[in-house]
Design an enzyme around this catalytic site. Structure first.
Site, PDB file in Angstrom:
ATOM      1  N   TYR A 109     -18.683   6.841  -4.269  1.00 54.45           N
ATOM      2  CA  TYR A 109     -19.348   7.476  -5.419  1.00 54.45           C
ATOM      3  C   TYR A 109     -20.750   7.915  -5.032  1.00 54.45           C
ATOM      4  CZ  TYR A 109     -21.608   8.161  -9.908  1.00 54.45           C
ATOM      5  OH  TYR A 109     -22.304   8.712 -10.958  1.00 54.45           O
ATOM      6  N   GLU A 197     -22.830  15.182  -9.451  1.00 52.16           N
ATOM      7  CA  GLU A 197     -22.008  13.989  -9.236  1.00 52.16           C
ATOM      8  C   GLU A 197     -20.791  14.322  -8.386  1.00 52.16           C
ATOM      9  OE1 GLU A 197     -21.086  10.483 -12.174  1.00 52.16           O
ATOM     10  OE2 GLU A 197     -19.517  11.982 -12.442  1.00 52.16           O
TER      11      GLU A 197
END
Lengths: 385, 290
Positions: A109, A197
């Site tokens: 992530y 992101e």
């Protein structure tokens, strides 16, 4: 402003950040040709909507033949996609992204945003990538690294090494991460992004780092100098009334209740909605007419509120500081006359020349309900239903 | 007393020849504020609202002794205007401009840190010490000189709160709108610190709203510093629906903070009196002071 994944990935490519090869298809495009052109024996078909959580909602499918790819695209394009981030009404899917399959070794992530605490851009990353990242952050915060970037110094090499370490990278991926992070930071700054992101960022079976997903959000206030980003706006992804409101410089968000609200200032608008619920009503919308509250802006606000057929009564709450209340009252009366009102309108005007405003409203041919204060206004609009 | 602005405040209005700048410069003067100069690059030598216009803030400081700047410069040039004011030796900068890109404000914030200058805003209504000076766009007449310090993230909601205070006979020492942007100058805790040392201020009303963690930060400050005065809080947006959002980054950073409930809990934990509804602000402050 939000953009689609396929648009974000094109920006990634422009800045040298590795992403899988892919093609965006609408209902008119041939998914078969797109898959054949991409080649290989595995593809991923992904719904393109402005919301996350698409995988869980059935908006992402892995396929192993061109026929399957066609079928998956058809299914997804017929879907009303409901995810944790769309709300219960879901989203119509108008576009899909078809991509070459990637053999995944590890899912990570990575994100970037402007952190209010450090007043600086910040990179957030975790070795535990994938769909449950918020849970990971809540239960095991030690697995998430938050790395603020000094805006004067930019992202330093030692920081990229620290991030690579937190991501558990080894071998050539460490060097790739260094380049990728500085390219991402450059994109973030140059394009006035407010959020970036990648979930998941993956290490492929051959050990390379690649952005399997991409989300980008931009600072609306900077769009005057980002014409190419602004050109990526997809108005179809926005609520039609909200889009109309933003054209008129009004801030409008549609909600589920039946009391239309028109207020000047966001804080006062939220407080007004709070009070409506406190006395037993349900607001149909948030609407900030801004500081001016002229006849023209009030009329546009009326039209937007009334376009929502669930609205059974309207509450206007204007605190006239700079703008005089008698002017606002004239504007409200004029606008109300132009829009054929069929619901009752409660008006509370406070501030400069409030008494004169009251006289104007009471003398108007339209049957306004005039309120004395915030509480009185909320109670009167609820009882007008 | 009161904080930040008073009868010694000498204001230069940056962007005074614009529509908003000239209108509000006059509004401040009408309230009795000493507006001593204006600045619009290229228009030096003119006069606006009876005060001289200069090409630079430095000239306004050197020639008219300006010590406070009120900024109405359009968004693309506003960050530069703030830096120019700080460079010219201005001690308090109040930036009203709405819509400044975040990327422009980040270096401004870091540049001002550690310098003897305070920034209020941007995207705020300004500062008023009732009866003494108004450096902002708020309606002066709703205010009453008194002992409640008011600090808020909002504009018109602050006016509503001030009116409720005035209606129950509670005057204000100084009222500050700190602005709603992600990157701002002084925050709740900075102003709580200034109010703590102000003799005139007997209590502080803190008006917050959902999003960010400024209210939680203020509550922690009150606990850590055993804050010496009563603080009353209100949070707008209790019934606002969770925003449609993209991605998880924001949620990870806020770690569950940011909702009205979380903010109220933090306030209560810090011993603050929390207004139960937006119409009860005046009453709650009155009770807390009784």
């Amino acid at each position: 402003m939000n953009v689609h994944e396929y648009q974000a990935k094109q920006l990634f490519r422009d800045f040298g950040i590795p992403v899988p090869n892919g093609k965006m298809c609408t209902r008119e495009d041939s998914v078969r040709e797109a898959a054949q052109e991409l080649g290989g024996d595995t593809w991923v078909v992904k719904a393109q909507v402005h919301a996350g959580g698409r995988g869980k909602g059935g908006g992402v499918r892995v396929v192993r033949s061109v026929e399957e790819a066609e079928k998956a695209a058809e299914d997804i394009l017929n879907l009303r996609l409901v995810t944790a981030q769309t709300g219960a009404e879901g989203r119509e899917v108008r576009k899909v992204l078809i991509e070459e399959g990637v053999a995944i070794q590890k899912e990570l992530y990575l994100s970037m945003l402007v952190d209010r605490a450090s007043n600086a851009p910040m990179i957030i990353c975790s070795e535990a990538g994938g769909v449950e990242i918020e849970e990971v952050a809540a239960k095991t915060p030690e697995k998430v690294l938050q790395e603020p970037i000094d805006p004067a110094l930019g992202l330093r090499t030692y920081q990229t090494r620290r991030i690579a370490q937190a991501l558990g990278l080894t071998g050539p991926a460490v060097r790739q991460a260094g380049k990728m992070l500085s390219d991402l930071y450059r994109l973030f700054v140059e394009k006035d992004a407010s959020m970036l992101e990648i979930n998941p960022l993956v290490v492929t079976e051959s050990g390379d780092l690649i952005a399997l997903d991409a989300k980008l959000q931009f600072d609306d206030n900077a769009m005057f100098r980002q014409k190419d980003v602004l050109a990526l706006r997809d108005v179809e992804e926005e609520d039609p009334l909200e889009a109309q409101a933003s054209e008129a410089d009004l801030s409008y968000i549609r909600l589920d209740g039946n009391i239309g609200c028109m207020v000047n200032g966001a804080g006062l608008a939220m407080a007004t909605m709070d009070l409506i619920q406190y006395v037993g009503g349900a607001p149909a919308n948030f609407l900030d007419v801004g500081g001016g509250a002229s006849a023209a802006s009030v009329e546009k606000a009326f039209r937007i509120i009334l376009a929502d057929t669930r609205v059974k009564a309207i509450l206007i709450n204007i605190f006239g500081g700079i703008v005089r209340c008698d002017r606002v009252a004239q504007g409200v009366a004029e606008a109300a006359g132009n829009v054929e009102l069929k619901v009752s309108v409660v008006v509370r005007l406070e501030g400069t020349n409030a008494a004169e405003a009251r006289t104007i409203l009471e003398g108007s041919s339209i049957d306004f309900v005039v309120a004395n204060n915030l509480r009185d206004a909320a109670e009167k609009v609820v009882s007008a239903l | 007393m009161g904080i930040l602005v008073d009868e010694t405040t000498r204001v230069v209005v940056q962007g005074i020849t614009g529509k908003e700048g000239s209108f509000h410069a006059k509004g401040c003067m009408d309230y009795g504020t000493k507006v001593v100069a204006g600045v619009t690059p290229g228009k030096g030598g003119q006069e606006q609202e009876g005060v001289p216009v200069f090409d630079s803030v430095k000239d306004a400081v050197d020639r008219e002794g300006a010590n406070t700047s009120l900024i109405f410069v359009p968004p693309p040039f506003a960050a530069d205007a703030i830096l120019e004011a700080a460079d010219a030796g201005i001690r308090l900068i109040v930036c009203i401009t709405e819509g400044i890109p975040v990327r422009d404000m980040i270096p401004v914030h870091h540049s001002l840190r550690g310098k003897p200058v305070k920034l209020i805003g941007p995207n705020c209504p300004g500062v008023i010490t009732p009866g003494k000076a108004k450096v902002g766009i708020m309606p002066g007449f709703i205010h009453l000189p008194g002992s409640v310090g008011v600090v808020s993230r909002s504009g018109t909601l602050t006016y509503e709160a001030v009116k409720q205070l005035t209606d129950v006979g509670l005057g204000q020492s100084t009222c500050i709108g700190i602005g709603g942007d992600p990157i701002i100058g002084l925050r709740f805790k900075d102003l709580l610190g200034l109010f703590a040392e102000d003799e005139q201020t007997k209590a502080v009303l803190l008006i917050g709203e959902i999003g960010g963690t400024a209210e939680e930060e203020a509550a922690q400050y009150i606990i850590d510093n055993k804050y010496p005065k009563p603080v009353i809080g209100f949070v707008a947006g209790k019934t606002a629906p969770p925003g449609r959002r993209m991605g998880h980054a924001g949620a990870i950073v806020s770690g569950g903070k940011g909702t009205a409930d979380e903010k109220q809990k933090a306030m209560e934990k810090a011993g603050m009196a929390v207004c139960p509804s937006p119409d009860a602000i005046g009453k709650t402050v009155q009770e807390a002071l009784a």
